[in-house]
Design a protein around this motif. Sequence first.
Motif, PDB file in Angstrom:
ATOM      1  N   SER A 125       0.663  -1.167   0.404  1.00 16.06           N
ATOM      2  CA  SER A 125      -0.324   0.152  -0.005  1.00 16.06           C
ATOM      3  C   SER A 125       1.149   1.108  -0.001  1.00 16.06           C
ATOM      4  N   HIS A 126       1.801   0.942   0.582  1.00 15.54           N
ATOM      5  CA  HIS A 126       2.692   2.239   0.840  1.00 15.54           C
ATOM      6  C   HIS A 126       3.610   2.676  -0.118  1.00 15.54           C
ATOM      7  N   ARG A 127       3.824   1.822  -1.016  1.00 14.33           N
ATOM      8  CA  ARG A 127       4.631   2.067  -2.569  1.00 14.33           C
ATOM      9  C   ARG A 127       3.553   2.033  -3.685  1.00 14.33           C
ATOM     10  N   LEU A 128       2.654   1.867  -3.893  1.00 10.23           N
ATOM     11  CA  LEU A 128       1.094   1.904  -3.943  1.00 10.23           C
ATOM     12  C   LEU A 128       1.362   3.390  -4.218  1.00 10.23           C
ATOM     13  N   ALA A 129       1.360   4.005  -3.233  1.00 11.64           N
ATOM     14  CA  ALA A 129       0.283   5.448  -3.053  1.00 11.64           C
ATOM     15  C   ALA A 129       1.839   6.206  -2.842  1.00 11.64           C
ATOM     16  N   LYS A 130       2.752   5.479  -2.726  1.00 12.37           N
ATOM     17  CA  LYS A 130       3.917   6.466  -3.885  1.00 12.37           C
ATOM     18  C   LYS A 130       4.331   7.390  -2.274  1.00 12.37           C
ATOM     19  N   SER A 131       4.091   6.873  -1.061  1.00 12.17           N
ATOM     20  CA  SER A 131       4.180   7.558   0.272  1.00 12.17           C
ATOM     21  C   SER A 131       5.927   8.107   0.218  1.00 12.17           C
ATOM     22  N   ALA A 132       6.255   9.421   0.888  1.00 11.68           N
ATOM     23  CA  ALA A 132       7.333   9.585   1.151  1.00 11.68           C
ATOM     24  C   ALA A 132       7.555   9.771   2.587  1.00 11.68           C
ATOM     25  N   ASN A 133       6.731   9.468   3.536  1.00 13.95           N
ATOM     26  CA  ASN A 133       6.906   9.299   4.660  1.00 13.95           C
ATOM     27  C   ASN A 133       7.356   7.610   5.354  1.00 13.95           C
ATOM     28  N   PRO A 134       7.817   7.797   6.288  1.00 15.74           N
ATOM     29  CA  PRO A 134       8.760   6.302   6.753  1.00 15.74           C
ATOM     30  C   PRO A 134       7.753   5.394   6.549  1.00 15.74           C
ATOM     31  N   LEU A 135       7.238   4.421   6.454  1.00  9.91           N
ATOM     32  CA  LEU A 135       6.619   3.211   6.807  1.00  9.91           C
ATOM     33  C   LEU A 135       6.630   3.337   8.239  1.00  9.91           C
ATOM     34  N   GLU A 136       4.933   2.788   8.968  1.00  3.38           N
ATOM     35  CA  GLU A 136       4.872   2.554  10.438  1.00  3.38           C
ATOM     36  C   GLU A 136       4.014   1.373  10.656  1.00  3.38           C
ATOM     37  N   ILE A 137       4.310   0.760  10.917  1.00  2.00           N
ATOM     38  CA  ILE A 137       3.452  -0.401  11.236  1.00  2.00           C
ATOM     39  C   ILE A 137       2.587  -0.498  12.673  1.00  2.00           C
ATOM     40  N   PRO A 138       1.555  -0.697  12.635  1.00  2.00           N
ATOM     41  CA  PRO A 138       0.926  -0.415  13.690  1.00  2.00           C
ATOM     42  C   PRO A 138       0.692  -2.079  14.369  1.00  2.00           C
ATOM     43  N   TYR A 139       2.127  -2.725  14.937  1.00  2.00           N
ATOM     44  CA  TYR A 139       2.401  -4.378  15.329  1.00  2.00           C
ATOM     45  C   TYR A 139       1.204  -4.614  16.510  1.00  2.00           C
ATOM     46  N   GLY A 140       0.298  -2.797  17.222  1.00  2.00           N
ATOM     47  CA  GLY A 140      -1.065  -3.944  18.050  1.00  2.00           C
ATOM     48  C   GLY A 140      -1.723  -4.476  17.225  1.00  2.00           C
ATOM     49  N   ILE A 141      -2.111  -4.320  15.852  1.00  2.00           N
ATOM     50  CA  ILE A 141      -3.206  -5.112  15.327  1.00  2.00           C
ATOM     51  C   ILE A 141      -2.612  -6.380  14.997  1.00  2.00           C
ATOM     52  N   ALA A 142      -1.551  -7.064  15.264  1.00  2.00           N
ATOM     53  CA  ALA A 142      -1.170  -8.417  15.105  1.00  2.00           C
ATOM     54  C   ALA A 142      -1.207  -9.230  16.284  1.00  2.00           C
ATOM     55  N   ILE A 143      -0.870  -8.350  17.587  1.00  2.00           N
ATOM     56  CA  ILE A 143      -0.710  -8.179  18.568  1.00  2.00           C
ATOM     57  C   ILE A 143      -2.373  -9.339  19.684  1.00  2.00           C
ATOM     58  N   ALA A 144      -2.786  -7.622  19.013  1.00  2.00           N
ATOM     59  CA  ALA A 144      -4.191  -7.896  19.675  1.00  2.00           C
ATOM     60  C   ALA A 144      -5.462  -9.376  19.058  1.00  2.00           C
ATOM     61  N   PHE A 145      -5.119  -9.538  17.520  1.00  2.00           N
ATOM     62  CA  PHE A 145      -5.713 -10.997  16.704  1.00  2.00           C
ATOM     63  C   PHE A 145      -4.742 -11.907  16.964  1.00  2.00           C
ATOM     64  N   ALA A 146      -3.957 -11.275  17.356  1.00  2.00           N
ATOM     65  CA  ALA A 146      -3.250 -12.729  18.937  1.00  2.00           C
ATOM     66  C   ALA A 146      -4.113 -13.652  19.941  1.00  2.00           C
ATOM     67  N   GLY A 147      -3.970 -12.212  20.462  1.00  2.00           N
ATOM     68  CA  GLY A 147      -5.596 -12.220  21.086  1.00  2.00           C
ATOM     69  C   GLY A 147      -6.293 -12.815  21.918  1.00  2.00           C
ATOM     70  N   PHE A 148      -7.074 -12.266  20.471  1.00  2.00           N
ATOM     71  CA  PHE A 148      -8.059 -13.232  20.364  1.00  2.00           C
ATOM     72  C   PHE A 148      -8.172 -14.587  19.777  1.00  2.00           C
ATOM     73  N   TRP A 149      -7.293 -14.411  19.397  1.00  2.00           N
ATOM     74  CA  TRP A 149      -7.218 -16.366  18.995  1.00  2.00           C
ATOM     75  C   TRP A 149      -6.947 -16.913  19.909  1.00  2.00           C
ATOM     76  N   VAL A 150      -5.747 -16.228  20.727  1.00  2.00           N
ATOM     77  CA  VAL A 150      -5.781 -17.220  21.976  1.00  2.00           C
ATOM     78  C   VAL A 150      -6.690 -17.286  22.748  1.00  2.00           C
ATOM     79  N   ILE A 151      -7.293 -16.209  23.080  1.00  2.00           N
ATOM     80  CA  ILE A 151      -9.080 -16.241  24.130  1.00  2.00           C
ATOM     81  C   ILE A 151     -10.165 -17.409  22.967  1.00  2.00           C
TER      82      ILE A 151
END
Length: 160
Positions: A125-151
């Motif tokens: 998505s970042h490359r397609l948008a040709k964004s000059a801003n640094p890419l920041e990954i909201p890893y809290g989403i992956a952590i929450a997803f894993a938490g939901f899975w385990v719960i």
Amino acid sequence: MVATMHGGFSWILIAILAAALALAAARDWQSRIIPNWLNGSIALLAIPFWWSIGLSLWPDIVLQLAVGATLLGLFSLAFAAGLMGGGDVKMLAALALWLPPLEMLQLLLIMSAAGGVLTLVMMISHRLAKSANPLEIPYGIAIAFAGFWVISERILNQFA
């Protein structure tokens, strides 16, 4: 968990944990920050959860604290290397207070896979948008997803 759940109070606490995970994912998506008050709340709510499921001080609670402290130390190295945000590190340590070591290992594996997919999608998505801003990954989403899975395993697999 190590002990069996006593009554509905533990399920109420798990529901609160799930809501906190959803809030953390939403906040991380919006601002790339997981607030300290939220991670602190997740950590502190582990205490009544331990009581509600009948964990003993030794070795159960001591083990929960040791795993949480170990993960905080290990993932702090990832933070220091710029590979992970501080809120993500604190969220993992707080979740370790809730989950037995094997469930926490399962969470880490699922988080890694989900984080890889999230990173790949965001990079494209970042490359397609040709964004000059640094890419920041909201890893809290992956952590929450894993938490939901385990719960959800705990809820859906009543025979384990």
